[in-house]
Design an enzyme around this catalytic site. Structure first.
Site, PDB file in Angstrom:
ATOM      1  N   ASP A 153     -10.422 -16.131  18.629  1.00 41.22           N
ATOM      2  CA  ASP A 153      -9.028 -15.763  18.386  1.00 41.22           C
ATOM      3  C   ASP A 153      -8.095 -16.937  18.687  1.00 41.22           C
ATOM      4  O   ASP A 153      -7.113 -17.160  17.984  1.00 41.22           O
ATOM      5  CB  ASP A 153      -8.638 -14.574  19.254  1.00 41.22           C
ATOM      6  CG  ASP A 153      -9.175 -13.261  18.686  1.00 41.22           C
ATOM      7  OD1 ASP A 153      -8.868 -12.209  19.259  1.00 41.22           O
ATOM      8  OD2 ASP A 153      -9.886 -13.310  17.663  1.00 41.22           O
ATOM      9  N   TYR A 179      -8.163 -19.375  15.893  1.00 42.78           N
ATOM     10  CA  TYR A 179      -7.457 -18.767  14.759  1.00 42.78           C
ATOM     11  C   TYR A 179      -5.943 -18.868  14.970  1.00 42.78           C
ATOM     12  O   TYR A 179      -5.189 -19.290  14.090  1.00 42.78           O
ATOM     13  CB  TYR A 179      -7.906 -17.310  14.622  1.00 42.78           C
ATOM     14  CG  TYR A 179      -7.157 -16.532  13.568  1.00 42.78           C
ATOM     15  CD1 TYR A 179      -6.044 -15.770  13.917  1.00 42.78           C
ATOM     16  CD2 TYR A 179      -7.546 -16.560  12.232  1.00 42.78           C
ATOM     17  CE1 TYR A 179      -5.345 -15.051  12.954  1.00 42.78           C
ATOM     18  CE2 TYR A 179      -6.853 -15.857  11.268  1.00 42.78           C
ATOM     19  CZ  TYR A 179      -5.757 -15.100  11.630  1.00 42.78           C
ATOM     20  OH  TYR A 179      -5.063 -14.401  10.681  1.00 42.78           O
ATOM     21  N   LYS A 194       0.349  18.249  -0.706  1.00 40.14           N
ATOM     22  CA  LYS A 194       1.327  17.201  -0.424  1.00 40.14           C
ATOM     23  C   LYS A 194       0.984  16.625   0.947  1.00 40.14           C
ATOM     24  O   LYS A 194       1.148  17.293   1.971  1.00 40.14           O
ATOM     25  CB  LYS A 194       2.746  17.762  -0.429  1.00 40.14           C
ATOM     26  CG  LYS A 194       3.809  16.717  -0.216  1.00 40.14           C
ATOM     27  CD  LYS A 194       5.180  17.276  -0.528  1.00 40.14           C
ATOM     28  CE  LYS A 194       6.243  16.198  -0.492  1.00 40.14           C
ATOM     29  NZ  LYS A 194       6.426  15.630   0.845  1.00 40.14           N
ATOM     30  N   ASP A 243       1.082  14.590   4.292  1.00 38.55           N
ATOM     31  CA  ASP A 243       2.176  14.192   5.171  1.00 38.55           C
ATOM     32  C   ASP A 243       1.860  12.841   5.804  1.00 38.55           C
ATOM     33  O   ASP A 243       1.470  12.753   6.963  1.00 38.55           O
ATOM     34  CB  ASP A 243       2.373  15.270   6.246  1.00 38.55           C
ATOM     35  CG  ASP A 243       3.734  15.166   6.897  1.00 38.55           C
ATOM     36  OD1 ASP A 243       4.546  14.328   6.446  1.00 38.55           O
ATOM     37  OD2 ASP A 243       3.987  15.910   7.852  1.00 38.55           O
ATOM     38  N   ARG A 302       7.227   2.218   0.594  1.00 41.16           N
ATOM     39  CA  ARG A 302       8.211   2.752  -0.340  1.00 41.16           C
ATOM     40  C   ARG A 302       9.604   2.145  -0.107  1.00 41.16           C
ATOM     41  O   ARG A 302      10.331   1.881  -1.051  1.00 41.16           O
ATOM     42  CB  ARG A 302       8.272   4.263  -0.154  1.00 41.16           C
ATOM     43  CG  ARG A 302       9.292   4.952  -0.981  1.00 41.16           C
ATOM     44  CD  ARG A 302       9.089   6.455  -0.859  1.00 41.16           C
ATOM     45  NE  ARG A 302       9.973   7.165  -1.744  1.00 41.16           N
ATOM     46  CZ  ARG A 302      11.205   7.516  -1.420  1.00 41.16           C
ATOM     47  NH1 ARG A 302      11.687   7.202  -0.240  1.00 41.16           N
ATOM     48  NH2 ARG A 302      11.965   8.151  -2.273  1.00 41.16           N
ATOM     49  N   GLU A 310      -0.861   7.875  -0.700  1.00 38.70           N
ATOM     50  CA  GLU A 310      -0.385   8.192   0.639  1.00 38.70           C
ATOM     51  C   GLU A 310      -1.374   7.652   1.676  1.00 38.70           C
ATOM     52  O   GLU A 310      -2.568   7.910   1.581  1.00 38.70           O
ATOM     53  CB  GLU A 310      -0.291   9.720   0.751  1.00 38.70           C
ATOM     54  CG  GLU A 310       0.635  10.205   1.819  1.00 38.70           C
ATOM     55  CD  GLU A 310       2.093  10.289   1.354  1.00 38.70           C
ATOM     56  OE1 GLU A 310       2.402   9.866   0.215  1.00 38.70           O
ATOM     57  OE2 GLU A 310       2.917  10.754   2.154  1.00 38.70           O
ATOM     58  N   LYS A 364       7.222  23.610  -0.823  1.00 39.72           N
ATOM     59  CA  LYS A 364       7.062  23.394   0.615  1.00 39.72           C
ATOM     60  C   LYS A 364       6.456  24.605   1.304  1.00 39.72           C
ATOM     61  O   LYS A 364       6.722  25.740   0.913  1.00 39.72           O
ATOM     62  CB  LYS A 364       8.429  23.085   1.254  1.00 39.72           C
ATOM     63  CG  LYS A 364       9.078  21.795   0.782  1.00 39.72           C
ATOM     64  CD  LYS A 364       8.145  20.642   0.856  1.00 39.72           C
ATOM     65  CE  LYS A 364       8.510  19.456   1.684  1.00 39.72           C
ATOM     66  NZ  LYS A 364       9.727  19.158   2.256  1.00 39.72           N
ATOM     67  N   CYS A 409      38.726  17.692  12.005  1.00 37.36           N
ATOM     68  CA  CYS A 409      39.668  16.981  12.849  1.00 37.36           C
ATOM     69  C   CYS A 409      40.712  16.347  11.934  1.00 37.36           C
ATOM     70  O   CYS A 409      40.389  15.751  10.914  1.00 37.36           O
ATOM     71  CB  CYS A 409      38.914  15.905  13.617  1.00 37.36           C
ATOM     72  SG  CYS A 409      39.956  14.596  14.255  1.00 37.36           S
ATOM     73  N   CYS A 462      41.000   8.810  14.863  1.00 33.22           N
ATOM     74  CA  CYS A 462      39.894   9.463  15.566  1.00 33.22           C
ATOM     75  C   CYS A 462      38.714   8.503  15.696  1.00 33.22           C
ATOM     76  O   CYS A 462      38.094   8.123  14.708  1.00 33.22           O
ATOM     77  CB  CYS A 462      39.453  10.720  14.844  1.00 33.22           C
ATOM     78  SG  CYS A 462      38.048  11.516  15.657  1.00 33.22           S
TER      79      CYS A 462
END
Ligand code: IVH
Length: 701
Positions: free
Chosen positions: A47, A50, A131, A133, A152, A188, A328, A440, A446
């Site tokens: 390592d 490298y 779908k 996740d 994405r 995905e 869903k 408001c 504000c």
């Protein structure tokens, strides 16, 4: 840093030619060792050696930035600390999906497709898939070899995570069999639940951060700057769609899924080809029942029109395809104590009640705040501080309080009294008749509204300035460093002149301060739609901002058109409502925004700082209808009015809802009424349906 080995020439004495030669050698060597390490699991060097190669590469690049190679190792792993990943423009945007929540929504989804395509009783085949996740990615292959992988991002521009993706066992580095010259596969990346639990146990044992859910673990693992860390994480992949493709990949999505498997991609084994509403709904119930046993998280079912020619005709509405939707799964729920109701003030002054909860896990995520929507909702559900409540969470949406759980014998607090003054600036908070929201009236004075507007301005879909979190914005605002959007672009210069530097402030250092200034600089060039969205005009979301940008083209043209609102004819308003999909209420909000002198000052100041890109030229600018304003009226025979409008827009035309002097063509179908007459009165050209089709090169068969 590693000292150069003796045979190496000091970087300072390299000539550009020598540097270029050495960078080439280093790129090859590092790629070679990466391959041995990641793909063959058989490293040849330590390592430390490298790391020394990479350090040498970085040092040469730092001295000769113009010589950085496209295949430089520093680009592949985003090496230099703080630079993060290189950005990738998606050749075909990565879209989101519309959501459906019940059988009725799905019936309407199918009915809409039938209407749009003017189908008779022909069946519509749909592919139903779980779908997943996880996080979506785009994988680019050229001549059958994996060349680039990206996240994405905002759908248009993502991050280059090629080096990390290469470490996935599921990802084919070369495709089996014949493949198009350019093939972008979308899918995905996810982490299986057992792997996620194991990872968290390991992390905990190592005193490292544990992840809230498999999705976060997958995202965190893929966005590592050091791909050796990604390589140790159990990431998996399902492929399910395409981006840019140079050849034929079949006539249907179902065929395409088979091709994906032939090329070597994993696809979801549960996908099913369905031919009726009943069939897709049965599939939904079946998978919902199986969900707890599946080794990975899914949050619904995606339905996709099978035929590609139909997908193409259906096209997109703003950011989602008409040919697909996500059904869903029901939200997950849990009970907890409502400790307190607090009020948050949004950028338009809306007072939103927030439930501060005793933390509770809902579907794998810890929830401690939930929305209570508005004061009527609190009254209707009789929600009081101290109550035991049911909280629910669905996907990425903000958790909400569903109802109060009755507790026998427990004395409740008094009903909640909604404040009538702004909790931040103490101006009165007013509810207009017919409105659900109390606002408001402090407007510009504000601080809560000002801070929220700034937060919106720098948010991901607006200026997307990384490294400027909520608490920084609030602190900058309180110190007067950042009170209006254009101040952002003076931060660096002010900092250089100031005695106390940003890097000396609490929570900052030289690296984070430098990164923030760089992030801001890189946004001086901005797309018109992003700028309009960033302004935070009431009711103007991304889709409306895009419509405005496309319609006016340039910032100057938009402002000029809006300036006309000051005269008595109010032509800015008329101009706006004439844009298809912009209604009177939205138009009124836009006109009110630009009429406000303070906002004009903001726009002037921004114009001085920014280089605002004109809206993308229409997709097919060589079409004779590009840039023309078209109105459709009456019943068309070859396609629905919806499809006709969508087609015209794809060719770069603007579709308007009413006829005016600015209209170029009125396309008249059967039984056209007042619009055809108005066209005749104003001398606007009218076209029969067939003439229109001929003009756009779509003669009927
Ligand atoms: S198709 C143009 N299929 O859902 C539509 N998406 O909300 C392209 N997703 O960003 C997406 N599983 O990350 C598709 N089987 C599946 C999916 C899927 C998960 C995600 C994807 C997308 C998001 C949209």
């Amino acid at each position: 840093m590693t000292a150069p080995r003796t045979q190496e020439q000091a970087v300072e004495t390299l000539s550009p030619d020598q540097a270029a030669e050495e960078l080439e050698r280093l790129a090859k060597a590092i790629a070679h060792h990466d391959r041995l390490y990641h793909q063959d699991d058989a490293p040849e060097i330590s390592d430390a050696d490298y790391d020394a190669l990479r350090a040498r590469n970085d040092a040469i690049e730092a001295r000769f930035p113009e010589l950085v190679r496209p295949d430089s190792p520093s680009r592949r792993v985003g090496a230099a600390p703080g630079t993060g990943f290189a950005k990738v423009q998606h050749a075909v945007p990565m879209l989101s999906l519309s959501n459906a929540f019940d059988a009725e929504d799905i019936a309407e989804f199918l009915a809409r497709i039938r209407r749009f395509l003017s189908l008779g009783d022909e069946p519509v085949e749909l592919v139903a898939e779980p779908k997943i996740d996880g996080l979506s990615i785009s994988l680019r292959y050229e001549a059958g070899r994996f060349v680039q992988g990206a996240t994405r991002g905002d759908g248009t521009e993502g991050e280059d995570v090629s080096a990390n993706l290469r470490t996935l066992k599921d990802l084919p580095k070369t495709l089996k069999g014949e493949a198009p010259g350019v093939l972008e596969v979308r899918g995905e990346v996810y982490m299986a639940r057992p792997d996620f639990f194991q990872l968290n146990r390991d992390q905990e044992a190592a005193g490292a951060k544990v992840f809230a859910n498999p999705r976060n673990a997958a995202a965190g693992s893929l966005r590592q700057l050091d791909s050796r860390i990604t390589a140790r994480r159990p990431l998996a992949l399902f492929a399910y769609a395409m981006g840019e493709v140079s050849g034929n990949v079949g006539a249907t999505h179902w065929d395409f899924l088979a091709r994906l498997r032939d090329w070597g991609f994993p696809t979801n084994p549960l996908a099913r080809l369905c031919t009726s509403l009943e069939e897709v709904l049965a599939f939904y119930d079946e998978i919902l029942a199986k969900r707890p046993e599946l080794p990975y998280d899914i949050d619904g079912i995606v339905y996709k029109v099978n035929r590609f020619d139909w997908q193409e005709r259906l096209g997109f509405v703003s950011r989602a395809p008409r040919w697909a939707t996500a059904h869903k799964f029901p939200a997950e729920q849990a009970q907890t104590r409502l400790e307190r109701i607090s009020i948050s003030v949004g950028r338009t002054g809306a007072l939103t009640p927030v439930a501060e909860l005793a933390p509770v896990t809902v579907g794998g995520v810890v929830v401690s705040r939930a929305t209570l929507h508005n004061e009527d909702e609190i009254a209707r559900k009789d929600i009081r501080e101290g109550d035991l409540v049911v909280v629910q969470r669905a996907g990425d949406v903000i958790p909400q309080v569903v109802e109060v759980v009755a507790e026998k014998g427990r004395k409740r607090e008094a009903p909640y009294a909604f404040p009538e003054v702004c909790p931040v600036c103490e101006s009165s908070a007013i509810r207009e008749p017919g409105e659900a929201v109390r606002r408001c009236t402090g407007g510009l004075i504000c601080p809560a509204q000002a801070v929220e507007r700034l937060r919106h301005f720098v948010s991901r879909d607006a200026f997307d300035i990384e490294g400027l979190g909520d608490k920084h914005i609030r602190a900058f605002f309180e110190d007067g460093l950042l009170t209006s959007p254009a101040d952002l672009f003076h931060l660096r210069a002010r900092d250089e002149a100031a005695e106390t530097k940003l890097q000396d402030r609490d929570g900052w250092g030289p690296t984070s301060a430098g990164k923030l200034f760089d992030a801001i600089e890189s946004r001086r060039r901005i797309a018109l739609d992003r700028l309009i969205y960033a302004l935070g005009i009431r009711q103007v979301g991304q889709a409306t901002a895009k419509l405005l940008a496309r319609n006016y083209g340039t910032f100057e043209a938009w402002r000029a058109a809006m300036a006309e609102s000051q005269d008595e004819t109010g032509s800015a308003y008329a101009d706006l409502v004439n844009i298809d999909q912009i209604g009177p209420l939205v138009a009124a909000d836009i006109v009110a925004f630009v009429a406000e002198p303070h906002n004009q000052a903001i726009l002037d100041a921004l114009a001085d700082e920014l280089e605002i890109e004109a809206a993308a030229a229409p997709a097919a600018s060589d079409s004779p209808v590009a840039g023309k304003t078209v109105v459709f009226t009456g019943t068309l025979t070859t396609m629905s009015r919806g499809e006709a409008k969508a087609r015209a827009e794809t060719l770069g035309a603007k579709v308007a809802g009413s006829v005016s002097k600015k209209t170029d063509y009125v396309v008249v179908g059967a039984d056209a009424g007042s619009k055809a007459r108005k066209a005749a009165e104003l001398g606007v050209a009218t076209l029969e349906e067939q003439e229109w089709l001929a003009m756009i090169g779509q003669d009927a068969p």
